[in-house]
Design a protein around this motif. Structure first.
Motif, PDB file in Angstrom:
ATOM      1  N   ARG A   1      36.115  13.834  18.244  1.00  0.00           N
ATOM      2  CA  ARG A   1      35.464  14.961  18.667  1.00  0.00           C
ATOM      3  C   ARG A   1      34.196  15.686  17.596  1.00  0.00           C
ATOM      4  O   ARG A   1      33.440  16.202  18.006  1.00  0.00           O
ATOM      5  N   THR A   2      34.810  15.502  16.253  1.00  0.00           N
ATOM      6  CA  THR A   2      33.869  15.872  15.142  1.00  0.00           C
ATOM      7  C   THR A   2      33.618  14.733  14.099  1.00  0.00           C
ATOM      8  O   THR A   2      33.967  14.959  12.911  1.00  0.00           O
ATOM      9  N   PRO A   3      33.234  13.754  14.599  1.00  0.00           N
ATOM     10  CA  PRO A   3      32.967  12.531  13.649  1.00  0.00           C
ATOM     11  C   PRO A   3      32.135  12.722  12.371  1.00  0.00           C
ATOM     12  O   PRO A   3      32.501  12.334  11.226  1.00  0.00           O
ATOM     13  N   ALA A   4      31.007  13.347  12.593  1.00  0.00           N
ATOM     14  CA  ALA A   4      30.096  13.884  11.412  1.00  0.00           C
ATOM     15  C   ALA A   4      30.997  14.856  10.384  1.00  0.00           C
ATOM     16  O   ALA A   4      30.815  14.438   9.154  1.00  0.00           O
ATOM     17  N   GLU A   5      31.478  15.756  10.952  1.00  0.00           N
ATOM     18  CA  GLU A   5      32.624  16.745  10.156  1.00  0.00           C
ATOM     19  C   GLU A   5      33.538  15.961   9.404  1.00  0.00           C
ATOM     20  O   GLU A   5      33.828  16.190   8.046  1.00  0.00           O
ATOM     21  N   VAL A   6      34.119  14.885  10.166  1.00  0.00           N
ATOM     22  CA  VAL A   6      35.347  14.346   9.229  1.00  0.00           C
ATOM     23  C   VAL A   6      34.669  13.449   7.946  1.00  0.00           C
ATOM     24  O   VAL A   6      35.089  13.396   7.050  1.00  0.00           O
ATOM     25  N   GLU A   7      33.602  12.874   8.276  1.00  0.00           N
ATOM     26  CA  GLU A   7      33.051  12.006   7.292  1.00  0.00           C
ATOM     27  C   GLU A   7      32.426  12.856   6.274  1.00  0.00           C
ATOM     28  O   GLU A   7      32.588  12.449   4.948  1.00  0.00           O
ATOM     29  N   GLU A   8      31.641  13.883   6.580  1.00  0.00           N
ATOM     30  CA  GLU A   8      31.386  14.840   5.276  1.00  0.00           C
ATOM     31  C   GLU A   8      32.490  15.355   4.639  1.00  0.00           C
ATOM     32  O   GLU A   8      32.514  15.360   3.376  1.00  0.00           O
ATOM     33  N   PHE A   9      33.811  15.788   5.465  1.00  0.00           N
ATOM     34  CA  PHE A   9      34.828  16.229   4.544  1.00  0.00           C
ATOM     35  C   PHE A   9      35.441  15.138   3.671  1.00  0.00           C
ATOM     36  O   PHE A   9      35.494  15.408   2.601  1.00  0.00           O
ATOM     37  N   ALA A  10      35.456  13.886   4.164  1.00  0.00           N
ATOM     38  CA  ALA A  10      35.951  13.005   3.265  1.00  0.00           C
ATOM     39  C   ALA A  10      34.996  12.294   2.123  1.00  0.00           C
ATOM     40  O   ALA A  10      35.460  12.268   1.053  1.00  0.00           O
ATOM     41  N   ARG A  11      33.809  12.275   2.326  1.00  0.00           N
ATOM     42  CA  ARG A  11      32.687  12.066   1.452  1.00  0.00           C
ATOM     43  C   ARG A  11      32.923  13.068   0.037  1.00  0.00           C
ATOM     44  O   ARG A  11      32.580  12.901  -0.720  1.00  0.00           O
ATOM     45  N   THR A  12      32.974  14.421   0.469  1.00  0.00           N
ATOM     46  CA  THR A  12      32.931  15.365  -0.357  1.00  0.00           C
ATOM     47  C   THR A  12      34.268  15.846  -0.953  1.00  0.00           C
ATOM     48  O   THR A  12      34.285  16.692  -1.751  1.00  0.00           O
TER      49      THR A  12
ATOM     50  N   ALA B   1      43.007   7.726  14.766  1.00  0.00           N
ATOM     51  CA  ALA B   1      41.829   6.990  14.038  1.00  0.00           C
ATOM     52  C   ALA B   1      41.776   8.032  12.699  1.00  0.00           C
ATOM     53  O   ALA B   1      41.186   7.347  11.711  1.00  0.00           O
ATOM     54  N   LEU B   2      42.050   9.114  12.795  1.00  0.00           N
ATOM     55  CA  LEU B   2      41.996  10.152  11.698  1.00  0.00           C
ATOM     56  C   LEU B   2      41.963   9.740  10.303  1.00  0.00           C
ATOM     57  O   LEU B   2      41.416   9.665   9.405  1.00  0.00           O
ATOM     58  N   PRO B   3      43.362   9.381   9.958  1.00  0.00           N
ATOM     59  CA  PRO B   3      43.805   8.962   8.731  1.00  0.00           C
ATOM     60  C   PRO B   3      42.825   7.941   8.153  1.00  0.00           C
ATOM     61  O   PRO B   3      42.331   7.775   7.052  1.00  0.00           O
ATOM     62  N   GLY B   4      42.472   6.692   8.937  1.00  0.00           N
ATOM     63  CA  GLY B   4      41.782   5.576   8.708  1.00  0.00           C
ATOM     64  C   GLY B   4      40.299   5.983   8.480  1.00  0.00           C
ATOM     65  O   GLY B   4      39.761   5.380   7.483  1.00  0.00           O
ATOM     66  N   VAL B   5      39.615   6.741   9.434  1.00  0.00           N
ATOM     67  CA  VAL B   5      38.258   7.174   9.226  1.00  0.00           C
ATOM     68  C   VAL B   5      38.251   8.074   8.032  1.00  0.00           C
ATOM     69  O   VAL B   5      37.123   7.818   7.284  1.00  0.00           O
ATOM     70  N   ILE B   6      39.241   8.984   7.452  1.00  0.00           N
ATOM     71  CA  ILE B   6      38.878   9.629   6.447  1.00  0.00           C
ATOM     72  C   ILE B   6      38.883   8.501   5.271  1.00  0.00           C
ATOM     73  O   ILE B   6      38.183   8.508   4.366  1.00  0.00           O
ATOM     74  N   ALA B   7      39.876   7.585   5.388  1.00  0.00           N
ATOM     75  CA  ALA B   7      40.229   6.643   4.095  1.00  0.00           C
ATOM     76  C   ALA B   7      39.014   5.939   3.969  1.00  0.00           C
ATOM     77  O   ALA B   7      38.547   5.421   2.783  1.00  0.00           O
ATOM     78  N   ALA B   8      37.976   5.664   5.019  1.00  0.00           N
ATOM     79  CA  ALA B   8      36.984   4.791   5.076  1.00  0.00           C
ATOM     80  C   ALA B   8      35.821   5.301   4.226  1.00  0.00           C
ATOM     81  O   ALA B   8      34.911   4.556   3.762  1.00  0.00           O
ATOM     82  N   SER B   9      35.995   6.844   3.812  1.00  0.00           N
ATOM     83  CA  SER B   9      34.831   7.716   3.274  1.00  0.00           C
ATOM     84  C   SER B   9      35.261   8.210   2.226  1.00  0.00           C
ATOM     85  O   SER B   9      34.564   9.138   1.520  1.00  0.00           O
TER      86      SER B   9
END
Length: 168
Positions: free
Chosen positions: A41-52, A70-78
């Motif tokens: 639902r908030t993929p851009a926010e997840v990526e920004e969170f993980a990246r920073t 998917a959330l843990p893996g998407v975070i780990a990817a970034s």
């Protein structure tokens, strides 16, 4: 006070499980943050969170997820920070979430604790922080010692219970 650990959940409906992680980190005096983010639902926010996350001083991320998980893996990817996945019992007894979190592709690791085992995720995060923080290491060692004391006390209580054929 800046957070060292981030607790991420897909929605606040996950809070009853994830509260156990927050309670443990609080007892260990480890600063943490809690946020609701959704891989779907908030993929851009997840990526920004993980990246920073590392730039913000975080050391470990605990991410809870149920169903598609998917959330843990998407975070780990970034991020290069350690991510601990907490599979939630949302459907199929949580086995679907557990398998989704465990089955990461080579090079993108997510440590995974048991279903709904948020406290163990916080224990693992504490052990990671303790590698470089002597105060946390002392508090954790004291906690681990208290686990032994609880069992010793429980065993003493069991010894007082009498049965006709009980031998101890």
């Amino acid at each position: 006070m800046k957070p060292l650990v981030s607790i991420i959940m897909g929605s606040t409906s996950d809070l009853p499980v994830m509260k156990k992680a927050a309670d443990f980190l609080d007892s260990m005096e480890i600063p943490f943050e809690m946020n609701a983010l959704s891989a779907h639902r908030t993929p851009a926010e997840v990526e920004e969170f993980a990246r920073t996350a590392a730039d913000r001083g975080l050391k470990v991320i605990i991410a809870a997820a149920g169903m598609a998980a998917a959330l843990p893996g998407v975070i780990a990817a970034s991020t290069t920070l350690p991510v601990i996945g907490v599979p939630l019992d949302a459907t199929l007894g949580g086995k679907d979430a557990m398998l989704s979190i465990i089955q990461m592709p080579p090079g993108i690791a997510v440590a995974t604790v048991g279903i709904n085992a948020a406290m163990n995720a916080a224990v693992l995060a504490t052990q990671m922080i303790a590698l470089t923080d002597e105060d946390v290491a002392r508090r954790f060692a004291s906690y681990r010692s208290s686990l032994k004391e609880k069992i010793v006390k429980a065993n003493a209580e069991l010894a007082k219970i009498e049965y006709k054929f009980k031998t101890n």
